[in-house]
Design an enzyme around this catalytic site. Structure first.
Site, PDB file in Angstrom:
ATOM      1  N   GLU A  53       0.822  -1.212   0.000  1.00 28.42           N
ATOM      2  CA  GLU A  53       0.000   0.000   0.000  1.00 28.42           C
ATOM      3  C   GLU A  53       0.855   1.261   0.000  1.00 28.42           C
ATOM      4  O   GLU A  53       0.589   2.204  -0.758  1.00 28.42           O
ATOM      5  CB  GLU A  53      -0.917   0.038   1.242  1.00 28.42           C
ATOM      6  CG  GLU A  53      -1.855  -1.136   1.361  1.00 28.42           C
ATOM      7  CD  GLU A  53      -1.307  -2.263   2.229  1.00 28.42           C
ATOM      8  OE1 GLU A  53      -2.099  -2.883   2.955  1.00 28.42           O
ATOM      9  OE2 GLU A  53      -0.085  -2.535   2.180  1.00 28.42           O
ATOM     10  N   CYS A  79      -2.647  -2.775   7.423  1.00 30.78           N
ATOM     11  CA  CYS A  79      -2.224  -2.734   8.821  1.00 30.78           C
ATOM     12  C   CYS A  79      -2.356  -1.292   9.335  1.00 30.78           C
ATOM     13  O   CYS A  79      -2.765  -0.396   8.602  1.00 30.78           O
ATOM     14  CB  CYS A  79      -0.773  -3.208   8.930  1.00 30.78           C
ATOM     15  SG  CYS A  79       0.416  -2.064   8.179  1.00 30.78           S
TER      16      CYS A  79
END
Length: 173
Positions: free
Chosen positions: A79, A107
């Site tokens: 990401e 996360c």
């Protein structure tokens, strides 16, 4: 900035599409790109997670896959790398109205990064019941105290996304 990035078949200014069935099809195609990107992580024995960032008009701005093992960088998550590439393509760190597509729920670090980048929408494949921060363990992207709220679309090609990860970890046990 509207002409930056790679034009995709649905990048005609009507993004996301108006109907639910068209949206599901587009999310599925974009998750396919992220799944393909995830396979590149296998070459360096990284966890196979892939991500893509799409502009508000549906153009591909960035791709990323986990590269922590390859680079020795603890922040080299799919990401973060996709967001960095998207910001470079877009020409600005604010990715307002953009969509992040990722094979595994982000996360805490990645959820924080997408909020900080002002990403408007997150499309995720598999939930992460151990470290997920966009709805499973924590929900940083919809916390009222956050400076920006993100729309979350979950479960897109979830079984495929989970299978890639399960196969990776099964081979290491």
């Amino acid at each position: 900035m509207g002409d930056r990035g790679l034009a995709l078949p649905w990048a005609d200014g009507a993004f996301p599409p108006a109907t639910l069935s068209e949206r599901r099809a587009v999310w599925g195609h974009l998750m396919g790109l992220a799944l393909h990107e995830a396979t590149h992580a296998l070459a360096s024995d990284d966890v196979p997670v892939g991500a893509a960032v799409v502009s508000p008009d549906g153009r591909l701005l960035g791709l990323g896959h986990n590269r922590r093992e390859e680079t020795g960088d603890p922040t080299a998550h799919a990401e973060v790398l996709a967001l960095r590439q998207a910001a470079a393509s877009w020409g600005e760190w604010r990715l307002t109205g953009c969509t992040l597509v990722v094979t595994l729920e982000p996360c805490v670090m990645c959820a924080g990064a997408l909020v900080a980048a002002r990403v408007g929408r997150l499309v995720l494949g598999a939930w992460d019941p151990k470290a997920g921060a966009t709805g499973s363990v924590w929900d940083m992207v919809r916390d009222q105290r956050a400076m920006h709220e993100v729309e979350v679309i979950a479960g897109v090609r979830a079984d495929e996304c989970a299978a890639v990860l399960q196969e990776f970890f099964a081979a290491r046990r």
